[in-house]
Scaffold this motif. Structure first.
Motif, PDB file in Angstrom:
ATOM      1  N   MET A   1       0.844  -1.164   0.000  1.00  0.00           N
ATOM      2  CA  MET A   1       0.000   0.000   0.000  1.00  0.00           C
ATOM      3  C   MET A   1       0.899   1.240   0.000  1.00  0.00           C
ATOM      4  O   MET A   1       1.809   1.362   0.810  1.00  0.00           O
ATOM      5  CB  MET A   1      -0.894  -0.017   1.241  1.00  0.00           C
ATOM      6  N   ASN A   2       0.619   2.183  -0.913  1.00  0.00           N
ATOM      7  CA  ASN A   2       1.365   3.434  -0.991  1.00  0.00           C
ATOM      8  C   ASN A   2       0.639   4.509  -0.196  1.00  0.00           C
ATOM      9  O   ASN A   2      -0.563   4.688  -0.330  1.00  0.00           O
ATOM     10  CB  ASN A   2       1.506   3.905  -2.433  1.00  0.00           C
ATOM     11  N   VAL A   3       1.398   5.220   0.626  1.00  0.00           N
ATOM     12  CA  VAL A   3       0.839   6.300   1.423  1.00  0.00           C
ATOM     13  C   VAL A   3       1.590   7.579   1.058  1.00  0.00           C
ATOM     14  O   VAL A   3       2.817   7.605   1.054  1.00  0.00           O
ATOM     15  CB  VAL A   3       0.992   6.026   2.935  1.00  0.00           C
ATOM     16  N   THR A   4       0.837   8.609   0.740  1.00  0.00           N
ATOM     17  CA  THR A   4       1.443   9.895   0.431  1.00  0.00           C
ATOM     18  C   THR A   4       1.319  10.788   1.645  1.00  0.00           C
ATOM     19  O   THR A   4       0.217  11.019   2.147  1.00  0.00           O
ATOM     20  CB  THR A   4       0.739  10.557  -0.768  1.00  0.00           C
TER      21      THR A   4
END
Length: 81
Positions: A1-4
């Motif tokens: 999961m990518n979190v910005t």
């Protein structure tokens, strides 16, 4: 999961442009008296003084004016509304 991660910007942000707002927030107050009691005359003046001091003491706010309403006709005349 990518979190910005979004950095917090200090101050107020214009919701349309996303830019930081550098001018003071325009602030006003609304004062009201609703009875013809003698105390209401003092209450009205106290409300105006309180809000004007509160607004003008904040360097990030620009005082616009006080809006007021007196429900009873004699108070309107007395208070010059």
């Amino acid at each position: 999961m990518n979190v910005t991660l979004i950095k917090k910007v200090d101050g107020r942000i214009n919701r349309t442009t996303g830019l930081k707002v550098t001018t003071g927030l325009r602030v006003t107050a609304y004062c009201r008296v609703s009875t013809d009691d003698e105390d209401q005359k003092n209450s009205y003046e106290s409300q105006k003084a309180y809000y004007k001091e509160k607004i003008t003491s904040n360097p990030e706010w620009r005082y616009i004016e006080i809006y007021a309403e007196a429900q009873y006709l004699y108070l309107r005349t007395f208070l010059n509304l």
